[in-house]
Design an enzyme around this catalytic site. Structure first.
Site, PDB file in Angstrom:
ATOM      1  N   TYR A   5     -74.367 -35.800  -6.489  1.00 54.15           N
ATOM      2  CA  TYR A   5     -73.539 -35.569  -7.676  1.00 54.15           C
ATOM      3  C   TYR A   5     -74.402 -35.084  -8.833  1.00 54.15           C
ATOM      4  CZ  TYR A   5     -70.289 -36.458 -11.517  1.00 54.15           C
ATOM      5  OH  TYR A   5     -69.510 -36.329 -12.632  1.00 54.15           O
TER       6      TYR A   5
ATOM      7  N   GLU B 287     -62.681 -39.729 -14.749  1.00 52.64           N
ATOM      8  CA  GLU B 287     -63.226 -40.484 -15.883  1.00 52.64           C
ATOM      9  C   GLU B 287     -62.240 -41.541 -16.360  1.00 52.64           C
ATOM     10  OE1 GLU B 287     -66.222 -40.437 -16.771  1.00 52.64           O
ATOM     11  OE2 GLU B 287     -66.938 -38.586 -15.854  1.00 52.64           O
TER      12      GLU B 287
ATOM     13  N   TRP C 177     -69.471 -46.061 -11.793  1.00 56.66           N
ATOM     14  CA  TRP C 177     -69.293 -44.708 -11.268  1.00 56.66           C
ATOM     15  C   TRP C 177     -69.529 -44.667  -9.765  1.00 56.66           C
ATOM     16  CZ3 TRP C 177     -66.598 -40.839 -12.564  1.00 56.66           C
ATOM     17  CH2 TRP C 177     -66.830 -39.579 -12.021  1.00 56.66           C
TER      18      TRP C 177
END
Length: 206
Positions: A26, A48, A56
């Site tokens: 990522y 988000e 995350w």
């Protein structure tokens, strides 16, 4: 602990991107690289939103399942979700089963579709690109929100979006390339800067 580390490949990168394979992929290939299309921007806003208050790493692990459950983040499809679909998602272990967040995702799809005849989502989001600033050298140089994220959050709420506070919006701005918060010394930073220059001609800032 150093904020820039070298991975097994010898490349210097932000410390958070030198963790497991999902984080590294990522960081190296996605975070900060400009996203200019409606579906891609909507997806990042969704992720988000779902991440708020959570890690995350959890979102990265669930991302494929979330994408499947949310019709590949196609705004038209998600905008058609009703009570039945929401109740189904609340029973679906692939997603973050939070009613408020899921309802916001549907509402945001509706707003995304409604914007097309006026200022489409990519045009609106990219109009809040801030001026280029000096590269952060450490995590202590970074911020969690900005004047631009406050203004963009306010505008998104005005056009019907929900769950888009300034901090969530700033995280989205980082993810989609409006700001480049790769640290000085990270090998990805220069690649993101080059990609940002290509976008400037397409989306003039305010």
């Amino acid at each position: 602990m150093a904020d820039i580390v070298r991975g097994e490949d010898g490349k210097p990168r932000c410390r958070w991107g030198a963790g497991d394979e999902a984080y590294r992929r990522y960081h190296d290939t996605e975070w900060g690289r400009p996203v200019r299309d409606e579906r891609g921007l909507y997806e990042k806003l969704c992720l988000e939103c779902l991440q708020s208050g959570l890690s995350w790493s959890l979102i990265l692990r669930k991302r494929d399942g979330i994408r499947d459950a949310l019709a590949a983040f196609a705004p038209d499809a998600v905008a058609a979700f009703g009570r039945k679909e929401i109740e189904g998602l609340l029973k679906d272990p692939r997603v973050i089963r939070n009613r408020r967040k899921l309802e916001a995702i549907v509402r945001n799809a509706e707003a995304t579709v409604a914007m097309r005849d006026d200022a489409p989502l990519p045009e609106l989001v990219w109009s809040f690109r801030p001026p280029t600033r000096k590269a952060p050298r450490a995590y202590t140089d970074m911020v969690s929100l900005s004047e631009e994220s406050k203004q963009l959050a306010k505008e998104l709420k005005r056009v019907g979006f929900a769950f888009v506070g300034p901090t969530t919006v700033y995280a989205t701005m980082q993810a989609v390339g409006l700001v480049n918060d790769h640290l000085a010394g990270c090998f990805v930073r220069a690649e993101v800067e080059a990609a940002q220059r290509n976008v400037q001609r397409l989306f003039p800032s305010r």
